[in-house]
Design a protein around this motif. Sequence first.
Motif, PDB file in Angstrom:
ATOM      1  N   ILE A 259      -4.047   5.032 -10.760  1.00 44.04           N
ATOM      2  CA  ILE A 259      -4.986   5.753  -9.898  1.00 44.04           C
ATOM      3  C   ILE A 259      -4.756   5.439  -8.422  1.00 44.04           C
ATOM      4  O   ILE A 259      -4.763   6.341  -7.568  1.00 44.04           O
ATOM      5  CB  ILE A 259      -6.436   5.412 -10.302  1.00 44.04           C
ATOM      6  CG1 ILE A 259      -6.722   5.941 -11.713  1.00 44.04           C
ATOM      7  CG2 ILE A 259      -7.443   5.996  -9.308  1.00 44.04           C
ATOM      8  CD1 ILE A 259      -7.995   5.398 -12.337  1.00 44.04           C
ATOM      9  N   LYS A 260      -4.545   4.184  -8.104  1.00 52.50           N
ATOM     10  CA  LYS A 260      -4.383   3.807  -6.700  1.00 52.50           C
ATOM     11  C   LYS A 260      -3.106   4.401  -6.112  1.00 52.50           C
ATOM     12  O   LYS A 260      -3.116   4.927  -4.989  1.00 52.50           O
ATOM     13  CB  LYS A 260      -4.401   2.279  -6.579  1.00 52.50           C
ATOM     14  CG  LYS A 260      -5.772   1.693  -6.870  1.00 52.50           C
ATOM     15  CD  LYS A 260      -5.832   0.198  -6.669  1.00 52.50           C
ATOM     16  CE  LYS A 260      -5.260  -0.550  -7.819  1.00 52.50           C
ATOM     17  NZ  LYS A 260      -5.572  -2.001  -7.763  1.00 52.50           N
ATOM     18  N   THR A 261      -2.029   4.343  -6.868  1.00 55.42           N
ATOM     19  CA  THR A 261      -0.783   4.956  -6.400  1.00 55.42           C
ATOM     20  C   THR A 261      -0.951   6.459  -6.255  1.00 55.42           C
ATOM     21  O   THR A 261      -0.489   7.061  -5.262  1.00 55.42           O
ATOM     22  CB  THR A 261       0.365   4.651  -7.379  1.00 55.42           C
ATOM     23  OG1 THR A 261       0.534   3.231  -7.493  1.00 55.42           O
ATOM     24  CG2 THR A 261       1.669   5.270  -6.899  1.00 55.42           C
ATOM     25  N   ALA A 262      -1.626   7.073  -7.216  1.00 55.82           N
ATOM     26  CA  ALA A 262      -1.828   8.523  -7.166  1.00 55.82           C
ATOM     27  C   ALA A 262      -2.630   8.923  -5.935  1.00 55.82           C
ATOM     28  O   ALA A 262      -2.331   9.942  -5.292  1.00 55.82           O
ATOM     29  CB  ALA A 262      -2.545   8.984  -8.433  1.00 55.82           C
ATOM     30  N   ALA A 263      -3.628   8.157  -5.574  1.00 55.90           N
ATOM     31  CA  ALA A 263      -4.429   8.472  -4.388  1.00 55.90           C
ATOM     32  C   ALA A 263      -3.571   8.434  -3.135  1.00 55.90           C
ATOM     33  O   ALA A 263      -3.701   9.298  -2.252  1.00 55.90           O
ATOM     34  CB  ALA A 263      -5.593   7.495  -4.274  1.00 55.90           C
ATOM     35  N   LEU A 264      -2.691   7.463  -3.051  1.00 56.72           N
ATOM     36  CA  LEU A 264      -1.811   7.366  -1.880  1.00 56.72           C
ATOM     37  C   LEU A 264      -0.816   8.518  -1.855  1.00 56.72           C
ATOM     38  O   LEU A 264      -0.531   9.082  -0.783  1.00 56.72           O
ATOM     39  CB  LEU A 264      -1.083   6.018  -1.883  1.00 56.72           C
ATOM     40  CG  LEU A 264      -1.984   4.785  -1.703  1.00 56.72           C
ATOM     41  CD1 LEU A 264      -1.171   3.504  -1.826  1.00 56.72           C
ATOM     42  CD2 LEU A 264      -2.685   4.825  -0.349  1.00 56.72           C
ATOM     43  N   LEU A 265      -0.285   8.882  -3.021  1.00 58.67           N
ATOM     44  CA  LEU A 265       0.634  10.026  -3.074  1.00 58.67           C
ATOM     45  C   LEU A 265      -0.069  11.291  -2.624  1.00 58.67           C
ATOM     46  O   LEU A 265       0.500  12.114  -1.889  1.00 58.67           O
ATOM     47  CB  LEU A 265       1.182  10.198  -4.491  1.00 58.67           C
ATOM     48  CG  LEU A 265       2.075   9.081  -5.048  1.00 58.67           C
ATOM     49  CD1 LEU A 265       2.511   9.416  -6.469  1.00 58.67           C
ATOM     50  CD2 LEU A 265       3.281   8.864  -4.158  1.00 58.67           C
TER      51      LEU A 265
END
Length: 318
Positions: A259-265
């Motif tokens: 989730i955290k990586t996806a938010a940054l992407l």
Amino acid sequence: MATEEVDPRFADLDAWSLTSAMEAMWEGQLAAVAAIGHALPAITAATEAAKAALGDPGRIVYVGAGTSGRVAVQDGAELTPTFAWPNERVCFIVAGGDSAFVTSIEGAEDDVDDAVAQINAARLTSHDVVIAVAASGTTPFTVAALQQAGSFGAVTIGVANNRGTALLASAKFPILIETGRELIAGSTRMKAGTAQKVVLNLISSGIMLRLGRVYRSMMVNMPPSNAKLKRRAEAMVVQIAHCDPSQAARSLEQAEGDIKTAALLALGVNRADAQTVLNNCNGNLRRVFDELAENRDSNRDRHSKEVTARNQDGAVEP
């Protein structure tokens, strides 16, 4: 011990109407939760110590017997699906072993040798946090396990519902929840058990808060392991990145469910940079956004200074 005494107010409980008995038991549950308020400073201190000790290798170890052991297992079992806490970093030391999770093995609570053996087998270190729970505060298995854990330098937390008991005396961080007499004398699955579960909720959730596994009240470390959780993960990305649901879904797929990586992407950060900044901030998303903001401000200031210098040198018309 108060938890074992008959409360004169409820001596004829079995003769009451069911409606009256239900009201009394409900009020008892409310009183159990209210009793926790006095212990909040102790709970907070224990949680801070736990967070400081855990680091990367530390484990959360739950200890208990009977009802208290099963309440502890219930709390610990939720850490992985809620916060992606690694399975190998949660451990259960329960009187009677794994079979006691669902079956009452009452005699096991007196087995001090088994308590010591289970603790020794866990190979504890100073990074481990041991949370021992016993309503009476005197359960031989639980007291012996906590004392043995302390000899390894582990952070020891004791939760009991009676004052001046061995479990509290043996803990580096004692937490007393005085729930008093039970409506059904000695049935600590009631008021005492309710209070224990709330205390464990506070400690484990507080640890995860401090470790950055929660962002803006969202469980951003949650693994989206089924359809419902996938929808929840997409909603988190939408809320964090202020993007549309389709973009959130694409970003989650690219981030392999993180989730955290996806938010940054979704915010336009490339995958490599996202991974780098998350690693630098130990996965704490709030710190990630603070660092990204600082970098933007730094780049803006540097660019402004460069433009000013060129203007002063006459390289650019004012």
